[in-house]
Scaffold this active site. Structure first.
Site, PDB file in Angstrom:
ATOM      1  N   CYS A   1       0.816  -1.218   0.000  1.00 48.49           N
ATOM      2  CA  CYS A   1       0.000   0.000   0.000  1.00 48.49           C
ATOM      3  C   CYS A   1       0.848   1.266   0.000  1.00 48.49           C
ATOM      4  O   CYS A   1       0.335   2.358  -0.196  1.00 48.49           O
ATOM      5  CB  CYS A   1      -0.932   0.018   1.211  1.00 48.49           C
ATOM      6  SG  CYS A   1      -1.798  -1.534   1.415  1.00 48.49           S
TER       7      CYS A   1
ATOM      8  N   CYS B   1     -13.086   0.898   8.175  1.00 45.65           N
ATOM      9  CA  CYS B   1     -12.182   0.420   7.116  1.00 45.65           C
ATOM     10  C   CYS B   1     -12.315   1.291   5.879  1.00 45.65           C
ATOM     11  O   CYS B   1     -13.414   1.711   5.513  1.00 45.65           O
ATOM     12  CB  CYS B   1     -12.535  -1.008   6.710  1.00 45.65           C
ATOM     13  SG  CYS B   1     -12.664  -2.157   8.089  1.00 45.65           S
TER      14      CYS B   1
ATOM     15  N   LYS C   1      -9.901   6.563   3.791  1.00 43.21           N
ATOM     16  CA  LYS C   1     -11.188   6.148   4.331  1.00 43.21           C
ATOM     17  C   LYS C   1     -12.358   6.562   3.433  1.00 43.21           C
ATOM     18  O   LYS C   1     -13.271   5.771   3.211  1.00 43.21           O
ATOM     19  CB  LYS C   1     -11.343   6.783   5.732  1.00 43.21           C
ATOM     20  CG  LYS C   1     -12.643   6.523   6.408  1.00 43.21           C
ATOM     21  CD  LYS C   1     -12.778   5.063   6.812  1.00 43.21           C
ATOM     22  CE  LYS C   1     -14.210   4.666   7.084  1.00 43.21           C
ATOM     23  NZ  LYS C   1     -15.026   4.477   5.894  1.00 43.21           N
TER      24      LYS C   1
ATOM     25  N   HIS D   1      -8.863   3.917  -1.576  1.00 40.16           N
ATOM     26  CA  HIS D   1      -7.514   3.367  -1.427  1.00 40.16           C
ATOM     27  C   HIS D   1      -7.182   2.387  -2.560  1.00 40.16           C
ATOM     28  O   HIS D   1      -7.183   1.180  -2.359  1.00 40.16           O
ATOM     29  CB  HIS D   1      -7.407   2.684  -0.052  1.00 40.16           C
ATOM     30  CG  HIS D   1      -6.036   2.195   0.297  1.00 40.16           C
ATOM     31  ND1 HIS D   1      -4.887   2.728  -0.225  1.00 40.16           N
ATOM     32  CD2 HIS D   1      -5.629   1.215   1.149  1.00 40.16           C
ATOM     33  CE1 HIS D   1      -3.834   2.088   0.284  1.00 40.16           C
ATOM     34  NE2 HIS D   1      -4.269   1.162   1.106  1.00 40.16           N
TER      35      HIS D   1
END
Lengths: 130, 583
Positions: free
Chosen positions: B282, B405, B527, B531
């Site tokens: 990430c 998440c 958030k 992502h």
């Protein structure tokens, strides 16, 4: 046999395969190739009792592929007795936080398709000594 | 035996009397027969060095003789600068290698002691001066007019106006340090210190572009090219000016395309240009940005493309969860059923237990980021939510719930990096990169000293702050890695914005909101903005570019001059932090 395979073999016996740096004495899990403290590549083998205390965990309800039939289950980080090493792994039979208070006693119980398998030590109340 | 000894002695006497100059009795044979000491005695030390090398010379005659024979420069090259300082003293060190090297070697305190505080301020800027010697010394040295209080909390009556002056002072101080006097005098050579005693080209972000984040229909190759094209347009350059491409991506294989670099460069009409495809989970985008920054700073390239990209949503939640688990230390984590929500949930349980924070406290991070993301037309989840929404959402990995998440997203982001020389010639908007840092952590959570701190963030932030000559209080806003609510809390502490254990409380108290004292994730963050893992780190830079060039619209952080990005891979096993300043 590579170190991860050796580690898995010992885990099946309930042990944690560790290595102690022969220069500075620092303890590592057996999957290390050089000492994190002093850089030495010389180690002595050490099989640790795979018991300890639950430091943190999660209960997984949305699992990755292959774990569908196990959910809900816990993934647990265990602080091993008598040293500053931790080990983490899969733990079945945990569906609510009340099933596994932080500080509960647990141990390495095997190694299979679920990786390192941990289990609670029956009667091991949180805070009890080893 | 006696005859042999006699013969040797005779030969030695002969050689010492009349050293052979020809191959008839070679020096090598002489040394082999009588040893190196006899050799030196016979032919001199210069011949010794020529025959056996300088290392042997130093071993035979000592380092003092070495320096006398070959000079101090050769001494430093052979034994290192530390040995040089030990042998000849720090004053000689500074004379030989310059004051920047002196500071790097002995620290800024030794620098000030050796050269005085005025030299310190000239070398490191006024912000560093104030940090080192305190406000009183600052006021005494530069007068009260130059004095502006370090950042907040400002009195409510003054709102953000107090912040503005502090930020402006920090920006000015930083700038005076960053551009060497030669540049201000109008000479062509400009450089910045890299914090390690070396010199670098100043690097700027000349343009930025992004696709929308969310579920996208186009192929990964297409979205990568689309974001790149937007960045090229924003920078106002011709694609042919791009000297190299840095393309970050993790799971191109899921859309049947790896080796994305050449595919993108070809689509942009520059197939002959080199590219590098980069994977660091990430954190791929920021790691890629760092490599591009380093290459421009080093002068290898003057204009480069940095594009991050990801396309995974078509594989579905179960398989995306599974793919992402391959980014963990798989033997200990993914293999044992740990998902990424599960790993961060484990950090969250440790944090809540250690610091007495609550799940509701974490929920405030999500609510704040959705508030910001609702104003971002490219965000994946453009909707406001409440604490009750978070608390009532389905548990994914206890104690984290769905709204703790970030979503799985597709998307691509791109920026153009260039030397400041190029940026100035263009005359358009640009943002200066003033700090860059990288760090690592034990790959598995179990190997971390603390379960509630990410070491790589701390290391990377330390490097970046040092290079920039600013501290956490000088930062006007930050784009941080909030893959889960707990991550933003931990980040805000590891970056030095809040004390350890106070991050959750700060979020709950509104201190990280867009109008708060330390705005975090004005874009909506991972958030709410989304992502797309290979793109995220580049997307953060695109947001900083928009914020610092007046392009952030309704989500603008008022009067922002210094922005920070922090993006990590996996549970923070790798991390990059960058600091930017408006021009």
């Amino acid at each position: 046999m590579g170190p991860k395979q050796e580690f898995a073999e010992k885990a099946r016996e309930g042990l944690v395969l560790a290595r102690r740096c022969s220069r500075c004495g620092r303890l590592h899990l057996a999957t290390a190739y050089f000492c994190q403290g002093c850089g030495s590549g010389g180690f002595e083998g050490a099989a640790l009792r795979g018991s300890g205390r639950v430091e943190t965990y999660t209960i997984i309800t949305v699992p990755p592929a292959g774990f569908e039939e196990h959910a809900p289950y816990a993934w647990v980080v265990l602080g091993l007795d008598g040293c500053d090493l931790r080990i983490s792994g899969f733990m079945a039979g945990v569906s609510a936080p009340s099933d596994l208070p932080v500080g509960s006693r647990a141990r390495v119980a095997g190694f299979d398709g679920r990786g390192i398998v941990l289990e609670r030590i029956p009667g091991g109340a949180p805070g009890a000594g080893p | 035996m006696d005859a042999a000894r006699l013969l040797c002695a005779g030969l030695l006497a002969f050689a010492l009397r009349r050293p052979p100059r020809s191959a008839a009795f070679g020096r090598a044979a002489f040394a082999a027969a009588f040893g190196r000491a006899a050799f030196a005695a016979a032919f001199g030390r210069a011949a010794f060095a020529a025959a056996f090398g300088r290392a042997a010379f130093a071993a035979a005659f000592g380092r003092a003789a070495f320096a006398a024979a070959f000079g101090r420069a050769a001494f430093a090259a052979a034994f290192g600068r530390a040995a040089f300082a030990a042998a000849f003293g720090r004053a000689a060190f500074a004379a030989a290698f310059g004051r920047a090297a002196f500071a790097a070697a002995f620290g800024r305190a030794a620098f000030a002691a050796a050269f005085g505080r005025a030299a310190f301020a000239a070398a490191f800027g006024r912000a560093a001066f104030a940090a080192a010697f305190g406000r009183a010394a600052f006021a005494a040295a530069f007068g009260r007019a130059a004095f502006a209080p370090r950042r907040p909390p400002p009195p409510a009556a003054f709102g953000r106006a107090g912040r503005r002056s502090a930020a402006a002072a920090a920006a000015t101080a930083g700038r005076s340090r960053l551009i060497a006097p030669t540049a201000r005098a109008g000479l062509k050579t400009i450089f910045i210190w890299n914090g390690q005693g070396g010199r670098m080209e100043p690097v700027c972000v000349l343009g930025a572009g992004s696709t929308r984040y969310g579920k996208l229909d186009d192929s990964i190759a297409d979205i990568t090219a689309q974001a790149s094209a937007e960045a090229i347009g924003s920078a106002g350059i011709d694609p042919k000016e791009i000297k190299a491409g840095y393309i970050s991506n993790v799971f191109g294989i899921a859309d049947k395309q790896v080796h994305l670099g050449p595919v993108v460069m070809s689509a942009l009409g520059i197939p002959e240009r080199p590219s590098l495809s980069i994977e660091s989970a990430c954190g791929s985008g920021s790691v890629s940005f760092r490599e591009a920054f380093a290459n421009v700073a080093a002068g290898f390239y003057d204009v480069v493309l940095v594009t991050g990209t990801e396309k995974v949503t078509h594989t579905g939640t179960e398989w995306t969860t599974t793919y992402f688990s391959y980014c963990s230390d798989f033997f200990y984590e993914g293999q044992a059923g740990a998902s990424f929500p599960g790993l961060f949930a484990s950090m969250a349980r440790a944090y809540l237990g250690e610091f007495g924070a609550t799940e509701e406290d974490l929920a405030h991070v999500a609510v704040k980021n959705h508030e910001n993301g609702a104003l971002n037309p490219k965000a994946h989840l453009q909707k406001r939510i409440t604490v009750d929404d978070v608390m009532g959402s389905a548990v994914v990995a206890s104690p984290l719930k769905l709204y703790d998440c970030c979503p799985f997203s597709d998307g691509a982001s791109s920026v153009i990096l260039c030397s400041e020389k190029v940026a100035r010639e263009r005359g358009g908007d640009y943002v200066r990169v003033i700090g860059s840092g990288r760090g690592g952590s034990p790959a598995a959570l179990q190997g971390r000293e603390h379960l509630t701190t990410i070491p790589s963030t701390r290391i990377a932030a330390g490097e970046a702050y040092k290079m920039a000559g600013v501290g956490p209080k000088d930062v006007d806003f930050a784009e941080v890695h909030d893959c889960f609510t707990i991550a933003e809390v931990v980040d805000s502490e590891d970056l030095g914005f809040f004390e350890k254990g106070k991050g959750a409380e700060a979020a709950k108290g509104g201190r990280t909101a867009r109008g708060g004292e330390m705005p975090i994730n004005p874009s909506g963050g991972l958030k709410s903005k989304g992502h797309p893992i290979g793109a995220t780190g580049v997307g953060q830079v695109a947001e900083v570019y928009d914020q610092l060039t007046g392009g952030a619209g309704p989500r603008a952080v008022p009067d922002a001059r210094i922005g920070l990005t922090q993006n990590f891979g996996a549970t923070g096993a790798s991390c990059a932090v960058h600091i930017f300043q408006s021009v």
